[in-house]
Design a protein around this motif. Structure first.
Motif, PDB file in Angstrom:
ATOM      1  N   PRO A 172       5.915  43.339 -64.510  1.00  0.00           N
ATOM      2  CA  PRO A 172       7.023  43.208 -64.428  1.00  0.00           C
ATOM      3  C   PRO A 172       7.673  42.998 -62.978  1.00  0.00           C
ATOM      4  O   PRO A 172       6.924  43.445 -61.967  1.00  0.00           O
ATOM      5  N   GLU A 216      11.298  43.940 -65.818  1.00  0.00           N
ATOM      6  CA  GLU A 216      11.339  42.904 -66.960  1.00  0.00           C
ATOM      7  C   GLU A 216      10.229  41.966 -66.625  1.00  0.00           C
ATOM      8  O   GLU A 216       9.775  41.880 -65.525  1.00  0.00           O
ATOM      9  N   SER A 221      12.249  43.780 -71.372  1.00  0.00           N
ATOM     10  CA  SER A 221      12.605  44.758 -70.098  1.00  0.00           C
ATOM     11  C   SER A 221      12.910  45.940 -70.599  1.00  0.00           C
ATOM     12  O   SER A 221      12.961  46.472 -72.087  1.00  0.00           O
TER      13      SER A 221
END
Length: 389
Positions: A172, A216, A221
């Motif tokens: 992420p 995210e 997320s």
């Protein structure tokens, strides 16, 4: 042999093209799925034959050799013994030429290269046309990240806010922002989106507030929040002073409590030693003046001893001064002939001397004997004739 006519060559070419019609097709070469969701690998084949095909699906992973997961042979579907067995199958009946496969509840380890092969008994195909490949990638959403503060948030100091998620595929990216009432978005170089850090320099009281970090990727997320409270140097000194003062007070109380316990223990031990000690040099209490008068029995004893001593000094048969010996009563009064003329006349031409009080045994006064526990004894006086009075 003669050469074939041109019409025969054209017919052979046409028959060859018509016979090479078996081919496998895929809707897409790459399929993405989110972990926990279902996915379909779209595939179908074309053939002029009406006979049943032989279909095989294999999975090729980077860390293992290819293995079969699903087959169709002679009209029978067989699911191989793999971890996909309870979650995989054909989406439609095979005779419809649709050989798509579904996978339910995908997992990250389901990712890999899926290969489909189709063969028909009386249908020929070009090399590689009966094989299709689909790449499956199972995405994993970020796990809830953890927000941390590194450094001392004092006025003029520098701190770093960090944000990290333990899980996520692909890795992420992170975005820091300040929440209401003062909204603020940060950009590089203050913010590192790959590492999830935010550097705040030269802090001021206005920079206090709520900060949020969002992790995210393509699958989803997650976010975390942290409160930044910037305090002035004086506040820090006050807090430090309060802590030190509290520690000092506790130390003082503990010190005096220990001294008090030691003092009481020492006092108790001294009292016990004094109670057990024998005082050999103690002085006897003095006798009051009103108790110095000898008791009646001591006076009688003294008078009796005096009578005995007088009788022994006189020769036997000598006349006493009177038939009755003069004695002092217990009250100290005189009993005997009257004291006319002051002194009695001389006896046998010798002057008269008053009798001296006899000495007590050991040279001790009667009062001392009485205190020592002596028992007075009455000794009868002796008359002239030798009888006891």
């Amino acid at each position: 042999m003669g050469a074939l006519p041109p019409g025969a060559l054209a017919l052979a070419a046409l028959l060859g093209v018509c016979s090479a019609v078996l081919e496998v097709h895929v809707g897409t070469g790459s399929v993405f799925s989110v972990e926990g969701q279902g996915v379909v690998l779209p595939a179908w084949y074309t053939s002029r034959s009406q006979k049943k095909p032989y279909v095989t699906w294999l999975l090729d992973k980077a860390d293992a050799d290819p293995f079969q997961i699903l087959t169709y042979l002679d009209g029978v579907v067989k699911v191989e013994e793999t971890e996909l067995k309870p979650r995989v199958g054909f989406l439609y009946p095979v005779l419809t030429h649709n050989i798509s496969v579904f996978i339910n509840a995908t997992r990250e380890r389901d990712s890999g290269q899926y290969m489909c092969t189709v063969n028909v008994v009386d249908d020929a195909t070009s090399t590689g046309k009966n094989v299709a490949i689909i790449n499956l990638t199972v995405l994993v959403p970020p796990a809830p990240p953890a927000c941390q503060l590194r450094g001392s948030p004092a006025v003029g100091a520098n701190v770093t806010l960090s944000c990290a998620s333990e899980k996520g595929k692909p890795s992420p990216t992170y975005q820091w922002q300040r929440m209401a009432p003062t909204l603020q978005v940060f950009f590089p170089p203050a913010q590192d989106r790959a590492r999830g850090t935010l550097k705040l320099t030269n802090l001021s009281l206005d920079m206090s507030g709520l900060y949020k970090c969002v992790a995210e990727n393509q699958a989803g997320s997650a976010e975390c929040r942290i409160i930044l409270e910037v305090h002035s140097t004086s506040e820090g000194a006050i807090i430090a002073g309060a802590v030190l003062g509290s520690l000092g007070a506790l130390a003082t109380v503990a010190f005096f409590a220990r001294r008090l316990v030691g003092y009481r223990r020492k006092k108790r031990d001294g009292q016990e030693e004094a109670a057990n000690e024998i005082k050999e040099d103690a002085v006897a209490p003095k006798t009051p003046s009103w108790t110095r008068t000898p008791p009646a029995d001591a006076i009688s004893k003294t008078s009796t001893l005096s009578s005995i001593a007088g009788a022994r000094d006189r020769p036997y048969g000598a006349s006493p001064l009177s038939d009755t010996a003069s004695v002092l009563t217990a009250a100290g009064s005189y009993r005997g002939p009257p004291r006319a003329g002051g002194c009695p006349p001389p006896t046998n031409g010798a002057p008269w001397h008053p009798p001296q009080p006899p000495a007590t045994p050991g040279g001790l006064p009667p009062s001392s004997l009485a205190r020592a526990g002596a028992i007075p004894v009455m000794v009868p006086a002796q008359s002239r004739a030798g009888s006891l009075v």
